[in-house]
Design a protein around this motif. Structure first.
Motif, PDB file in Angstrom:
ATOM      1  N   SER A   6      -1.540  31.516  47.692  1.00 17.45           N
ATOM      2  CA  SER A   6      -2.515  31.293  48.752  1.00 17.45           C
ATOM      3  C   SER A   6      -3.219  29.966  48.526  1.00 17.45           C
ATOM      4  O   SER A   6      -3.128  29.359  47.449  1.00 17.45           O
ATOM      5  N   ARG A   7      -3.922  29.507  49.514  1.00 19.14           N
ATOM      6  CA  ARG A   7      -4.646  28.241  49.410  1.00 19.14           C
ATOM      7  C   ARG A   7      -5.697  28.318  48.308  1.00 19.14           C
ATOM      8  O   ARG A   7      -5.903  27.360  47.562  1.00 19.14           O
ATOM      9  N   ILE A   8      -6.346  29.463  48.187  1.00 17.86           N
ATOM     10  CA  ILE A   8      -7.375  29.646  47.168  1.00 17.86           C
ATOM     11  C   ILE A   8      -6.768  29.503  45.771  1.00 17.86           C
ATOM     12  O   ILE A   8      -7.357  28.878  44.880  1.00 17.86           O
ATOM     13  N   MET A  15      -8.221  22.638  40.551  1.00 16.89           N
ATOM     14  CA  MET A  15      -9.538  22.503  39.920  1.00 16.89           C
ATOM     15  C   MET A  15      -9.435  22.640  38.407  1.00 16.89           C
ATOM     16  O   MET A  15     -10.128  21.941  37.662  1.00 16.89           O
ATOM     17  N   GLN A  16      -8.578  23.527  37.937  1.00 14.96           N
ATOM     18  CA  GLN A  16      -8.386  23.712  36.506  1.00 14.96           C
ATOM     19  C   GLN A  16      -7.888  22.416  35.865  1.00 14.96           C
ATOM     20  O   GLN A  16      -8.403  21.979  34.837  1.00 14.96           O
ATOM     21  N   ARG A  17      -6.916  21.773  36.488  1.00 15.08           N
ATOM     22  CA  ARG A  17      -6.396  20.506  35.952  1.00 15.08           C
ATOM     23  C   ARG A  17      -7.461  19.414  35.973  1.00 15.08           C
ATOM     24  O   ARG A  17      -7.634  18.680  34.992  1.00 15.08           O
ATOM     25  N   GLU A  18      -8.177  19.302  37.097  1.00  9.61           N
ATOM     26  CA  GLU A  18      -9.203  18.263  37.224  1.00  9.61           C
ATOM     27  C   GLU A  18     -10.339  18.484  36.222  1.00  9.61           C
ATOM     28  O   GLU A  18     -10.804  17.538  35.584  1.00  9.61           O
ATOM     29  N   ALA A  39      -8.738  29.199  32.954  1.00  5.58           N
ATOM     30  CA  ALA A  39      -8.509  29.679  34.319  1.00  5.58           C
ATOM     31  C   ALA A  39      -9.691  29.314  35.194  1.00  5.58           C
ATOM     32  O   ALA A  39     -10.804  29.135  34.703  1.00  5.58           O
ATOM     33  N   VAL A  40      -9.420  29.190  36.492  1.00  6.12           N
ATOM     34  CA  VAL A  40     -10.462  28.979  37.487  1.00  6.12           C
ATOM     35  C   VAL A  40     -10.204  29.964  38.615  1.00  6.12           C
ATOM     36  O   VAL A  40      -9.116  29.964  39.201  1.00  6.12           O
ATOM     37  N   LYS A  41     -11.182  30.813  38.888  1.00  7.35           N
ATOM     38  CA  LYS A  41     -11.063  31.784  39.979  1.00  7.35           C
ATOM     39  C   LYS A  41     -12.041  31.390  41.068  1.00  7.35           C
ATOM     40  O   LYS A  41     -13.248  31.388  40.854  1.00  7.35           O
ATOM     41  N   VAL A  42     -11.511  31.069  42.231  1.00 10.69           N
ATOM     42  CA  VAL A  42     -12.312  30.586  43.346  1.00 10.69           C
ATOM     43  C   VAL A  42     -12.533  31.736  44.316  1.00 10.69           C
ATOM     44  O   VAL A  42     -11.597  32.488  44.636  1.00 10.69           O
ATOM     45  N   TYR A  48     -18.120  29.805  45.277  1.00  9.36           N
ATOM     46  CA  TYR A  48     -18.240  29.777  43.828  1.00  9.36           C
ATOM     47  C   TYR A  48     -16.862  29.652  43.197  1.00  9.36           C
ATOM     48  O   TYR A  48     -15.865  30.116  43.748  1.00  9.36           O
ATOM     49  N   ALA A  49     -16.843  29.043  42.017  1.00  7.61           N
ATOM     50  CA  ALA A  49     -15.641  28.983  41.195  1.00  7.61           C
ATOM     51  C   ALA A  49     -16.038  29.379  39.780  1.00  7.61           C
ATOM     52  O   ALA A  49     -16.906  28.749  39.174  1.00  7.61           O
ATOM     53  N   ASP A  50     -15.464  30.456  39.293  1.00  6.35           N
ATOM     54  CA  ASP A  50     -15.719  30.897  37.932  1.00  6.35           C
ATOM     55  C   ASP A  50     -14.701  30.218  37.021  1.00  6.35           C
ATOM     56  O   ASP A  50     -13.495  30.414  37.168  1.00  6.35           O
ATOM     57  N   VAL A  51     -15.212  29.413  36.096  1.00  4.83           N
ATOM     58  CA  VAL A  51     -14.369  28.637  35.201  1.00  4.83           C
ATOM     59  C   VAL A  51     -14.403  29.309  33.835  1.00  4.83           C
ATOM     60  O   VAL A  51     -15.468  29.451  33.232  1.00  4.83           O
ATOM     61  N   TYR A  52     -13.239  29.725  33.336  1.00  5.86           N
ATOM     62  CA  TYR A  52     -13.134  30.400  32.055  1.00  5.86           C
ATOM     63  C   TYR A  52     -12.641  29.404  31.014  1.00  5.86           C
ATOM     64  O   TYR A  52     -11.570  28.822  31.160  1.00  5.86           O
ATOM     65  N   VAL A  53     -13.457  29.201  29.964  1.00  9.90           N
ATOM     66  CA  VAL A  53     -13.144  28.220  28.937  1.00  9.90           C
ATOM     67  C   VAL A  53     -13.089  28.901  27.571  1.00  9.90           C
ATOM     68  O   VAL A  53     -13.671  29.967  27.361  1.00  9.90           O
TER      69      VAL A  53
END
Length: 145
Positions: A6-8, A15-18, A39-42, A48-53
């Motif tokens: 999907s687009r999301i 976004m993860q790469r950037e 991971a990035v979950k949009v 919102y975007a939840d960024v997991y580091v």
């Protein structure tokens, strides 16, 4: 026919790469250390975007570790700057608000690996010597008969 991604999902991957590049190059705070964006979950509305580091260290880290808390504090304070940079790089009309979280999946996978090693042991499941004898490559005439 449904789409594969999907687009999301595609936005999250980009976004993860950037973010991985931006954190490595632009965030100069020494408290951040070696951060990996796992991971990035949009959200569907791009709000919102939840960024997991995760942090690259030799010791076992949890969410309560001071090193993790410091890194998350710095990343959450830099979220506005990172949001602007990601929005420009990806040319998005609406850029999601970034929320950084510590990814505990790595710790869980290490724990599961240790449990499996305890249960099975370090010996291989199939003995390699038995495979060589049973594959018919032996010169023993009794086995061929």
């Amino acid at each position: 026919m449904p789409r594969e991604f999907s687009r999301i999902d595609r936005i999250g991957d980009q976004m993860q790469r950037e973010l991985a590049q931006l954190i490595q190059r632009e965030v100069k705070d020494p408290r951040v250390g070696m951060v990996t964006v796992n991971a990035v979950k949009v959200s569907r509305d791009l709000g919102y975007a939840d960024v997991y580091v995760s942090l690259l260290t030799t010791e076992e880290l949890t969410e309560e570790s001071p090193q993790v808390r410091d890194s998350l504090t710095v990343l959450n304070k830099a979220a506005g700057f990172l949001k602007g940079q990601v929005g420009r790089a990806m040319k998005l009309r609406v850029t999601p608000q970034l929320r950084f979280h510590f990814d505990t999946l790595l710790g869980h996978s290490r724990h599961m690996d240790n449990l499996i090693r305890e249960a099975v042991g370090d010996k291989p499941v199939v003995d390699r010597d038995d495979d060589a004898r049973n594959d018919g490559a032996s010169d023993d005439p009794e086995q061929k008969a």
